[in-house]
Write a protein that holds these residues in place. Structure first.
Motif: not given
Length: 419
Positions: A233-242
């Motif tokens: 989830m954190q990785q996905i959130e990072k991708q979403l932020l990017q």
């Protein structure tokens, strides 16, 4: 079509003179053809109304004159047949006058002068006497004219043609530059939109994966699974932020591009205004040049008048000098004749002086002789007196003696007197 050399042609008006009944506001064709019938596609064609360029054909492009925008043209389909006639739309009364057609092929230039005038009756009045309103019938005569053009008029014609070509080329270059700028900006905008679409697709794909993961593992019901999937989830959130950051950057770039486009539009508007002001300045400069040319022509006319006046004065002075010279020659002739007469008179005077001297000498001699005779007469007079005295004395003697004595004395006296 004839296959003659392009160096061998001249311009003609078909049928030498044409007559046409037209309406004001309709289309009129001013005829002109090449003879022989050769192609004029690769030639330069220029039409002038007086000194104003009405139409220009150069490099296979038709350019309308500045005062004839939307009203003049050539039939490009007919050029290969040698037809270089001028098509004049929305004909006006001011369009009547003298036209010059000029065709240039390499180093050869041919031209013809065509006059467009209204037919008149025997009284010199137009055949159609209706009011001068749009649409009235006009009887036109189009024929070749023998009008000549001065050097100043030729210069104005060249200037008008160059101005027409310059304005068209300037506007064309400006439009091409604007088109290239918009084209480049459009390409960049399309690339940005594609990148945004790709980013949006990536975001939708990540969201779908997130929903799939959420549905598959039941993150809301199973806390253990949620803890296990927390790194994902954190990785996905990072991708979403990017992706969000990338989207915002692209959005900012689009806004910057829009700003740049607005600035470009403003610059183009400013350049168009600058072009208009430049054209106005050129018109002003042309008017100033025209005023200067007119002033120059006026000065030239004044100089010509002064020159003519000076020449006339010189002619008069020359004539006066010639008359004076002829008078002097006549006087010299008279003086020479007088001198000859004087010499003749001097010779006569010398002859007369010589004769007078001779006469004086003869007179002196004659006077001397007369004096001598007078002396002789005096002597004889004295003798007579003496004889008279003697006679008087003898008269006192007796008469007889006197008579006897006087007779021989008288005879002697007579003989002496006769001597």
């Amino acid at each position: 079509m004839a296959s003659a050399s392009r160096d061998e042609f001249h311009l003609i008006v078909p049928n030498e003179s044409q007559s046409a009944e037209v309406k004001l506001g309709s289309d009129v064709t001013i005829p002109c053809h090449l003879s022989p019938e050769i192609s004029a596609v690769d030639m330069e064609i220029r039409w002038f109304k007086e000194t104003d360029c009405a139409c220009l054909y150069k490099k296979k492009e038709v350019i309308e004159g500045r005062s004839y925008q939307g009203r003049t043209g050539l039939s490009t389909e007919e050029l290969n047949k040698g037809n270089v006639s001028l098509n004049l739309r929305e004909f006006k009364e001011s369009d009547m006058g003298v036209y010059l057609c000029q065709v240039i092929s390499e180093d050869r230039t041919e031209e013809i002068i065509i006059e467009v005038e209204e037919r008149k009756d025997s009284d010199g009045q137009p055949v159609n006497q209706s009011s001068k309103i749009q649409g009235r019938q006009v009887h036109l005569i189009l024929h070749e004219s023998n009008r000549t053009w001065g050097e100043n008029q030729r210069m104005k014609m060249e200037e008008s043609a160059l101005m027409t070509e310059f304005e068209v080329n300037y506007v064309k270059v400006l439009h091409q530059t604007i088109f290239k700028v918009f084209k480049n900006q459009g390409k960049k905008l399309e690339q940005t939109e594609l990148q945004l679409k790709e980013s949006k697709t990536d975001l939708e794909r990540v969201l779908q994966q997130l929903e799939t993961i959420t549905e598959k593992f039941g993150l809301l019901e199973n806390k253990k699974d949620l803890d296990m999937k927390e790194p994902q989830m954190q990785q996905i959130e990072k991708q979403l932020l990017q992706i969000t950051k990338y989207t915002e950057e692209k959005q900012n770039q689009l806004e910057e591009k829009d700003t740049q486009l607005e600035n470009m539009s403003k610059q183009i508007s400013e350049k168009e205004k600058l072009l208009e002001s430049t054209i106005k300045e050129m018109e002003t400069s042309k008017q100033q040049l025209e005023a200067l040319r007119q002033e120059q022509m006026r000065q030239q006319e004044l100089l010509e008048k002064k020159e003519q006046l000076r020449i006339s004065e010189l002619n008069e002075k020359s004539k006066y000098l010639e008359e004076t010279k002829s008078l002097l020659e006549e006087r010299e002739g008279k003086i020479k004749s007088l001198e000859k007469e004087k010499d003749r008179l001097n010779e006569e005077l010398q002859d007369k002086d010589k004769r007078l001297k001779d006469i004086n000498a003869k007179l002196i001699q004659t006077v001397r002789e007369v004096e001598k005779k007078q002396n002789q007469l005096q002597g004889k007079h004295t003798q007579l007196e003496n004889m008279h005295k003697m006679l008087s004395e003898k008269m006192r003697r007796p008469e007889n003696k006197e008579l006897e004595a006087s007779q021989p004395d008288e005879q002697e006296t007579k003989s002496k007197l006769e001597k």
